[in-house]
Motif scaffolding. Structure first.
Motif, PDB file in Angstrom:
ATOM      1  N   GLN A 197       0.857  -1.182   0.000  1.00 30.65           N
ATOM      2  CA  GLN A 197       0.000   0.000   0.000  1.00 30.65           C
ATOM      3  C   GLN A 197       0.891   1.230   0.000  1.00 30.65           C
ATOM      4  OE1 GLN A 197      -1.906   0.762   3.995  1.00 30.65           O
ATOM      5  NE2 GLN A 197      -0.934  -1.184   4.511  1.00 30.65           N
ATOM      6  N   VAL A 198       0.283   2.399  -0.137  1.00 27.26           N
ATOM      7  CA  VAL A 198       1.078   3.622  -0.125  1.00 27.26           C
ATOM      8  C   VAL A 198       1.723   3.789   1.249  1.00 27.26           C
ATOM      9  CG1 VAL A 198      -0.256   4.765  -1.922  1.00 27.26           C
ATOM     10  CG2 VAL A 198      -0.969   4.997   0.456  1.00 27.26           C
ATOM     11  N   GLN A 199       2.933   4.295   1.253  1.00 26.37           N
ATOM     12  CA  GLN A 199       3.716   4.387   2.488  1.00 26.37           C
ATOM     13  C   GLN A 199       3.031   5.249   3.543  1.00 26.37           C
ATOM     14  OE1 GLN A 199       7.754   5.595   1.837  1.00 26.37           O
ATOM     15  NE2 GLN A 199       8.302   5.561   3.995  1.00 26.37           N
ATOM     16  N   SER A 200       2.431   6.359   3.108  1.00 28.23           N
ATOM     17  CA  SER A 200       1.798   7.247   4.089  1.00 28.23           C
ATOM     18  C   SER A 200       0.580   6.586   4.732  1.00 28.23           C
ATOM     19  CB  SER A 200       1.393   8.565   3.428  1.00 28.23           C
ATOM     20  OG  SER A 200       0.538   8.328   2.329  1.00 28.23           O
ATOM     21  N   GLY A 201      -0.140   5.740   3.971  1.00 32.90           N
ATOM     22  CA  GLY A 201      -1.264   5.011   4.544  1.00 32.90           C
ATOM     23  C   GLY A 201      -0.798   4.006   5.565  1.00 32.90           C
ATOM     24  N   ALA A 202       0.282   3.288   5.260  1.00 33.42           N
ATOM     25  CA  ALA A 202       0.829   2.321   6.211  1.00 33.42           C
ATOM     26  C   ALA A 202       1.313   3.011   7.479  1.00 33.42           C
ATOM     27  CB  ALA A 202       1.974   1.547   5.559  1.00 33.42           C
ATOM     28  N   ALA A 203       1.908   4.202   7.338  1.00 30.08           N
ATOM     29  CA  ALA A 203       2.388   4.945   8.508  1.00 30.08           C
ATOM     30  C   ALA A 203       1.222   5.357   9.399  1.00 30.08           C
ATOM     31  CB  ALA A 203       3.173   6.172   8.049  1.00 30.08           C
ATOM     32  N   LEU A 204       0.110   5.783   8.794  1.00 27.66           N
ATOM     33  CA  LEU A 204      -1.063   6.155   9.587  1.00 27.66           C
ATOM     34  C   LEU A 204      -1.607   4.948  10.339  1.00 27.66           C
ATOM     35  CD1 LEU A 204      -3.309   8.085  10.473  1.00 27.66           C
ATOM     36  CD2 LEU A 204      -4.499   7.550   8.329  1.00 27.66           C
ATOM     37  N   VAL A 205      -1.684   3.808   9.677  1.00 32.48           N
ATOM     38  CA  VAL A 205      -2.183   2.592  10.329  1.00 32.48           C
ATOM     39  C   VAL A 205      -1.305   2.214  11.515  1.00 32.48           C
ATOM     40  CG1 VAL A 205      -2.464   0.100  10.011  1.00 32.48           C
ATOM     41  CG2 VAL A 205      -3.378   1.686   8.315  1.00 32.48           C
ATOM     42  N   GLN A 206       0.006   2.300  11.363  1.00 33.73           N
ATOM     43  CA  GLN A 206       0.908   1.982  12.472  1.00 33.73           C
ATOM     44  C   GLN A 206       0.665   2.896  13.658  1.00 33.73           C
ATOM     45  OE1 GLN A 206       4.663   2.231  10.334  1.00 33.73           O
ATOM     46  NE2 GLN A 206       4.901  -0.004  10.391  1.00 33.73           N
ATOM     47  N   THR A 207       0.427   4.169  13.390  1.00 34.86           N
ATOM     48  CA  THR A 207       0.138   5.118  14.466  1.00 34.86           C
ATOM     49  C   THR A 207      -1.146   4.742  15.190  1.00 34.86           C
ATOM     50  OG1 THR A 207       1.244   6.925  13.298  1.00 34.86           O
ATOM     51  CG2 THR A 207      -0.359   7.539  14.997  1.00 34.86           C
ATOM     52  N   LEU A 208      -2.172   4.358  14.423  1.00 32.80           N
ATOM     53  CA  LEU A 208      -3.463   4.013  15.024  1.00 32.80           C
ATOM     54  C   LEU A 208      -3.385   2.718  15.821  1.00 32.80           C
ATOM     55  CD1 LEU A 208      -5.731   4.874  11.964  1.00 32.80           C
ATOM     56  CD2 LEU A 208      -5.393   6.253  14.022  1.00 32.80           C
ATOM     57  N   LEU A 209      -2.677   1.719  15.302  1.00 32.45           N
ATOM     58  CA  LEU A 209      -2.568   0.441  16.006  1.00 32.45           C
ATOM     59  C   LEU A 209      -1.776   0.560  17.301  1.00 32.45           C
ATOM     60  CD1 LEU A 209      -1.955  -2.006  12.999  1.00 32.45           C
ATOM     61  CD2 LEU A 209      -4.056  -1.707  14.337  1.00 32.45           C
ATOM     62  N   ALA A 210      -0.996   1.615  17.417  1.00 34.31           N
ATOM     63  CA  ALA A 210      -0.227   1.840  18.643  1.00 34.31           C
ATOM     64  C   ALA A 210      -1.095   2.363  19.785  1.00 34.31           C
ATOM     65  CB  ALA A 210       0.908   2.820  18.360  1.00 34.31           C
ATOM     66  N   GLN A 211      -2.381   2.589  19.538  1.00 35.94           N
ATOM     67  CA  GLN A 211      -3.285   3.147  20.553  1.00 35.94           C
ATOM     68  C   GLN A 211      -3.962   2.062  21.388  1.00 35.94           C
ATOM     69  OE1 GLN A 211      -3.193   6.512  20.906  1.00 35.94           O
ATOM     70  NE2 GLN A 211      -1.688   6.312  19.226  1.00 35.94           N
ATOM     71  N   ASN A 212      -3.373   0.879  21.450  1.00 43.27           N
ATOM     72  CA  ASN A 212      -3.946  -0.239  22.221  1.00 43.27           C
ATOM     73  C   ASN A 212      -5.390  -0.516  21.810  1.00 43.27           C
ATOM     74  OD1 ASN A 212      -1.582  -0.626  23.858  1.00 43.27           O
ATOM     75  ND2 ASN A 212      -2.179   1.214  25.007  1.00 43.27           N
ATOM     76  N   ILE A 213      -5.592  -0.658  20.506  1.00 44.09           N
ATOM     77  CA  ILE A 213      -6.926  -0.904  19.976  1.00 44.09           C
ATOM     78  C   ILE A 213      -7.426  -2.259  20.471  1.00 44.09           C
ATOM     79  CG2 ILE A 213      -8.290  -1.144  17.865  1.00 44.09           C
ATOM     80  CD1 ILE A 213      -7.158   1.646  18.241  1.00 44.09           C
ATOM     81  N   ALA A 214      -8.680  -2.279  20.981  1.00 47.79           N
ATOM     82  CA  ALA A 214      -9.236  -3.505  21.570  1.00 47.79           C
ATOM     83  C   ALA A 214      -9.518  -4.567  20.518  1.00 47.79           C
ATOM     84  CB  ALA A 214     -10.512  -3.171  22.347  1.00 47.79           C
ATOM     85  N   SER A 215      -9.992  -4.169  19.343  1.00 47.14           N
ATOM     86  CA  SER A 215     -10.395  -5.127  18.317  1.00 47.14           C
ATOM     87  C   SER A 215     -10.054  -4.561  16.943  1.00 47.14           C
ATOM     88  CB  SER A 215     -11.901  -5.404  18.416  1.00 47.14           C
ATOM     89  OG  SER A 215     -12.333  -6.260  17.377  1.00 47.14           O
ATOM     90  N   THR A 216      -9.588  -5.419  16.063  1.00 43.64           N
ATOM     91  CA  THR A 216      -9.244  -4.974  14.714  1.00 43.64           C
ATOM     92  C   THR A 216      -9.803  -5.926  13.665  1.00 43.64           C
ATOM     93  OG1 THR A 216      -7.146  -6.197  14.721  1.00 43.64           O
ATOM     94  CG2 THR A 216      -7.078  -3.903  15.473  1.00 43.64           C
ATOM     95  N   LEU A 217     -10.043  -5.364  12.488  1.00 45.65           N
ATOM     96  CA  LEU A 217     -10.339  -6.157  11.294  1.00 45.65           C
ATOM     97  C   LEU A 217      -9.327  -5.721  10.247  1.00 45.65           C
ATOM     98  CD1 LEU A 217     -11.961  -8.050   9.459  1.00 45.65           C
ATOM     99  CD2 LEU A 217     -13.507  -6.122   8.989  1.00 45.65           C
ATOM    100  N   LEU A 218      -8.386  -6.615   9.917  1.00 42.58           N
ATOM    101  CA  LEU A 218      -7.365  -6.307   8.923  1.00 42.58           C
ATOM    102  C   LEU A 218      -7.784  -6.894   7.581  1.00 42.58           C
ATOM    103  CD1 LEU A 218      -4.083  -6.990  10.932  1.00 42.58           C
ATOM    104  CD2 LEU A 218      -5.362  -4.856  10.711  1.00 42.58           C
ATOM    105  N   VAL A 219      -7.770  -6.066   6.546  1.00 39.39           N
ATOM    106  CA  VAL A 219      -8.164  -6.480   5.199  1.00 39.39           C
ATOM    107  C   VAL A 219      -7.024  -6.110   4.259  1.00 39.39           C
ATOM    108  CG1 VAL A 219      -9.994  -6.358   3.463  1.00 39.39           C
ATOM    109  CG2 VAL A 219     -10.534  -5.849   5.849  1.00 39.39           C
TER     110      VAL A 219
END
Length: 298
Positions: A197-219
């Motif tokens: 995927q685009v690098q900036s999109g991957a960077a945003l996802v990494q930032t969000l996943l660092a927030q101790n997200i309780a549940s995720t759906l990865l596609v």
């Protein structure tokens, strides 16, 4: 087989006379006769019976005339289509773009392109791999970065950003986060950072996943993320161009977004004069312009 001799044979057979064929071809009778004799010698057969009234095709001559007549008709048809191609776009166009842009933005708009050019055939290749345009793996590419390959004509279409969206139904049930740390109890729908995927999109996802997200759906593509958001599964990371076609999406955390991602259309230099490529390029530019007007009007 010598095409020039076949052309002269065809003219003689059509006219039934060496003299008349010579007039059409702007050649002397003797020159036409020499070419016909040379063709007969090459084929090892007689093509014409010579009579005082003119020339009559032999059985072998009839067979050859049928073939040259078919070729002549095809050439005439092709020439006419080439002359008309400025107005009449037809034939196959191989287009490549990403799965997300292709499924969510391009395909829904293609009915308008086919209505304008009903004889156009599109082979749409949706994949994250960058196809080699100079090697003609595709005719046109729409990509989320400027192409680096040489000998390409490129046009910047727009800039996009990845942002957070959810359905109102999901937010009514789970609450609306007001700051980044509020994402922890929510379900995040996104691409795995390791997915192409685009690098900036991957960077945003990494930032969000660092927030101790309780549940995720990865596609592994944005179309899957969109379906999750539309069906109230959670908060999704999606490209901002979707807001035109899905105005009911609710943007979450307006200050959170990816870096800017340029979108380019490119095609090989050798296809500069292609009517198919020009028709597709102009159509995409028109749709981008219309999208900008709709966004500005909101």
């Amino acid at each position: 087989m010598d095409w020039d001799k076949l052309r002269i044979f065809h003219a003689v057979a059509d006219a039934g006379s060496l003299t008349h064929a010579g007039d059409v071809l702007h050649l002397s009778q003797s020159a036409v006769s020499r070419q016909v004799r040379a063709l007969e010698e090459m084929l090892g057969t007689t093509l014409f019976h010579r009579h005082a009234r003119g020339l009559i095709l032999t059985e072998q001559g009839e067979m050859l005339f049928e073939a040259t007549r078919s070729i002549s008709r095809k050439l005439d048809t092709t020439a006419a289509r080439i002359r008309d191609s400025e107005e009449h776009v037809f034939g196959e166009l191989r287009v490549t773009t990403t799965v997300g842009f292709g499924t969510m933005w391009l395909v829904p708009r293609l009915a308008k392109l086919f209505a304008r050019y009903p004889d156009l055939k599109i082979d749409l290749m949706l994949e994250e791999r960058v196809l080699d345009l100079p090697m003609r793996e595709a005719d046109v590419a729409i990509r989320m970065k400027e192409p680096s390959q040489a000998d390409l004509i490129r046009r910047r279409l727009l800039n996009i950003r990845m942002r957070l969206y959810a359905s109102q139904t999901y937010l009514d049930q789970a609450g609306t986060p007001t700051e980044l740390s509020d994402l922890s109890p929510h379900r995040l729908i996104c691409q795995n950072p390791a997915t192409p995927q685009v690098q900036s999109g991957a960077a945003l996802v990494q930032t969000l996943l660092a927030q101790n997200i309780a549940s995720t759906l990865l596609v592994n593509n944005y179309f899957g993320v969109l379906q999750g958001v539309l069906n109230h599964v959670g908060i999704g990371v999606l490209p901002d161009y979707l807001t035109v076609d899905f105005p009911h999406l609710v943007r979450v955390l307006p200050d959170v977004e990816s870096g800017e991602v340029p979108v380019f259309l490119a095609f090989p230099e050798e296809l500069r004069g292609s009517r198919r490529v020009a028709a597709f390029r102009d159509f995409v530019l028109e749709e981008i312009q219309q999208m900008r007007h709709l966004v500005a009007a909101e």
